[in-house]
Write a protein that holds these residues in place. Structure first.
Motif, PDB file in Angstrom:
ATOM      1  N   ASP A  13     -58.035 -11.460 -23.140  1.00 21.41           N
ATOM      2  CA  ASP A  13     -58.971 -11.212 -22.047  1.00 21.41           C
ATOM      3  C   ASP A  13     -60.292 -10.674 -22.595  1.00 21.41           C
ATOM      4  N   GLY A  14     -60.900 -11.428 -23.522  1.00 22.82           N
ATOM      5  CA  GLY A  14     -62.205 -11.050 -24.041  1.00 22.82           C
ATOM      6  C   GLY A  14     -62.199 -10.436 -25.426  1.00 22.82           C
ATOM      7  N   CYS A  16     -60.312 -11.676 -28.145  1.00 22.41           N
ATOM      8  CA  CYS A  16     -59.634 -12.598 -29.063  1.00 22.41           C
ATOM      9  C   CYS A  16     -60.221 -12.533 -30.471  1.00 22.41           C
ATOM     10  N   HIS A  50     -67.329 -15.579 -26.203  1.00 20.82           N
ATOM     11  CA  HIS A  50     -65.869 -15.469 -26.183  1.00 20.82           C
ATOM     12  C   HIS A  50     -65.248 -16.661 -26.909  1.00 20.82           C
ATOM     13  N   ASP A  67     -59.727 -16.765 -25.691  1.00 28.81           N
ATOM     14  CA  ASP A  67     -59.955 -15.900 -24.532  1.00 28.81           C
ATOM     15  C   ASP A  67     -59.767 -16.747 -23.285  1.00 28.81           C
TER      16      ASP A  67
END
Length: 135
Positions: A13-14, A16, A50, A67
Motif C-alpha cells: 500500500d505505497g 513496495c 509507486h 503497490d
C-alpha cells in the motif's frame, strides 16, 4: 503435463519500493522496479512514483511485487511465505533479519516434529514461516 511455476506476488500500500530494497539486502539477486509513472502520463500524480511492477530475481529466492492501484483492496492475509531447508546458519540469519521490527508469532525453536521452526509478520505486514530441517 508440463510443470508450472508458482511465484509469490506481494502487494503493498505505497511502500513496495522500501520493502523490495529491504528484501534485496536479505536475499540478494537483481532488483528491477517499474513505476506507474514509467508507463505513461495518465496515472494520478499520487501514484507516479509507486511501484507498478517489481521483481527480485536470481538471488536466494525470487518473487514479484507492486503497490496496489488506487481503489484496489489488498488481500486478506491468508498466505504465509515459507522458507525451509537444512542450512541452519543461513535460515537463522534470514529469520533474524526479516523479523526485525516485525511481530514474532512463534519464536524460532525446536518443535515436536524435530525441526527448528518460527513464524512472524515482518515490518511490511508480510507473514513468514521458517523451518530448518533436521533430517
Amino acid at each position: 503435463m508440463e510443470k508450472m511455476d508458482l511465484n509469490p506476488y506481494l502487494m503493498f500500500d505505497g511502500n513496495c519500493r522500501e520493502a523490495l530494497n529491504f528484501y534485496h539486502t536479505v536475499f540478494g539477486g537483481e532488483l528491477n522496479i517499474m513505476t506507474y509513472g514509467d508507463l505513461d502520463g495518465s496515472c494520478p500524480d499520487g501514484m507516479r512514483d509507486h511501484v507498478m511492477h517489481g521483481t527480485l530475481m536470481g538471488g536466494e529466492i525470487e518473487f514479484m511485487a507492486g503497490d496496489a492501484p488506487e481503489g484496489m483492496p489488498l488481500g486478506t492475509g491468508k498466505i504465509n511465505l515459507s522458507l525451509s531447508g537444512f542450512d541452519e546458519a543461513s535460515l537463522c540469519s534470514k529469520y533474524e533479519a526479516l523479523s526485525e521490527n516485525g511481530t514474532i508469532v512463534v519464536p524460532l525453536d525446536r518443535q515436536m516434529w524435530g525441526d527448528l521452526f518460527g513464524a512472524f509478520q515482518d515490518k511490511f505486514g508480510i507473514d513468514w514461516m521458517v523451518n530448518i530441517r533436521t533430517s
